[in-house]
Design a protein around this motif. Sequence first.
Motif, short mmCIF file in Angstrom:
data_model
loop_
_atom_site.label_atom_id
_atom_site.label_comp_id
_atom_site.label_asym_id
_atom_site.label_seq_id
_atom_site.Cartn_x
_atom_site.Cartn_y
_atom_site.Cartn_z
N ASP A 28 0.85 -1.20 0.00
CA ASP A 28 0.00 0.00 0.00
C ASP A 28 0.89 1.25 0.00
OD1 ASP A 28 -2.30 1.58 0.18
OD2 ASP A 28 -2.41 1.44 2.37
N HIS A 83 1.16 4.23 -2.74
CA HIS A 83 1.03 5.67 -2.44
C HIS A 83 2.19 6.44 -3.05
CE1 HIS A 83 -1.31 4.54 1.46
NE2 HIS A 83 -2.05 4.45 0.39
N HIS A 98 -5.78 3.22 -6.61
CA HIS A 98 -6.69 3.62 -5.52
C HIS A 98 -8.08 3.94 -6.06
CE1 HIS A 98 -3.19 3.54 -2.95
NE2 HIS A 98 -4.03 3.54 -1.94
N HIS A 115 -7.24 -3.60 2.04
CA HIS A 115 -6.91 -2.55 1.06
C HIS A 115 -5.51 -2.75 0.45
CE1 HIS A 115 -6.41 1.44 -0.63
NE2 HIS A 115 -5.32 1.60 0.11
N CYS A 120 -4.30 -3.23 -3.54
CA CYS A 120 -3.32 -2.32 -4.14
C CYS A 120 -2.10 -3.09 -4.65
CB CYS A 120 -2.86 -1.27 -3.14
SG CYS A 120 -4.13 -0.07 -2.75
FE LIG Z 1 -3.80 3.11 0.10
#
Ligand SMILES: [Fe+2]
Length: 381
Positions: A193, A197, A261, A275, A279
């Motif tokens: 994740d 990002h 996302h 999550h 991702c």
């Molecule tokens: Fe995220």
Amino acid sequence: MLFDFLVPQRILFGPGCTGRLGEEASRFGKKLLLVTGRRSLLASGMIDRILAPLRTAKLEVIIFNEIAPEPTLEVVEACRERARSEQVDLIIGVGGGSVLDVAKAAAGLYYEEGSIRDYFNGRPVEKPGLPWIAVPTTAGSGAEATRNAVLTDKEAGRKRSIRSDFWLAKVAIVDPVLTMTMPRELTAVTGMDALTHALEAFTSRWTHPITEALSLEAAVLICRNLYSAYKKGTKEVREKMALASLMGGIALNNARLGAVHGLAHAIGFRYQLPHGLVCGILLPYVIAYNMTIVEEKYARVARKLELVPPGTPSPEAARKLLHFIQVMKMRLNIPGKLGEVGLKKEDIPALVEESLDSGSLAANPRTAGYSDLAGILETNL
Ligand SMILES: [Fe+2]
């Protein structure tokens, strides 16, 4: 060039910095609501690292620990209610992204009259909330540095963010020691994740020189340390991952994200998947999709990682980065395709429809419409 740049008022970073929680919290009052997960803190024995400095500072602590992953509107409502009935002066969130998002939303909406659902459905946030302090225990969400809370409306079957510029933490206390007890799988998915990002913020349409510097460094730190954190998890690599997650959080808060996302909320909600796992699976597919537009940027990451010799042309360097991430994903035991964790062909039209109005998708460097997103998901079957 025009840009805004928002960060928490104060960031404390480093092993043991949780010891300063009491003095920081005292600046905001005498009574606080400590928001944490159902099991993680108690089970890992980390609770003393949090409670000891609060006791030393003679603060009155009320505990709210009714939070499961992927928090609902009802949980935030209950947390806000508890904060109001106890008349606390501040909220401290200690946990992963879900816990921090509940603490953030409950503090942020403390003085607002509407229900949590009203704001989830678009009612604007007009008043500043209670002060809140973020103490992350995973290296992934970056939620200690963001102004949005991702919540789930179970009734309507929707997962999305509520956001407000008022919602940045007064203090983010990032202590890598708190991430030492993360199990392997959690290290892998939260780390992917954080990598997503960093790379989405780095290539976003809204990137600017400050977010670019932060997100590039974050991506490099994660590529160099995530597998080692997963395998051995020494203090040194945990510290680098915590730093990278924080830098990625600051970058995404200011540059937004991208198509991974954009798709992740609808998929995570429908199949009840973490999550970071969604991702991690999608990231290489979206890199491949964006390649024609931001090849030069992916090449910059590859060069900084020294994946290619100096002078390697950008197309080759960018492909090396994609290959590196595909290999890392495999070594972290993350499935290759969403089909392996539940994606069904007949669900694709609805998943794409649910993703089209996402703010993250709007920031993706290559425009992605219905057929593009459907194409990305079809290659995942
Ligand atoms: Fe995220």
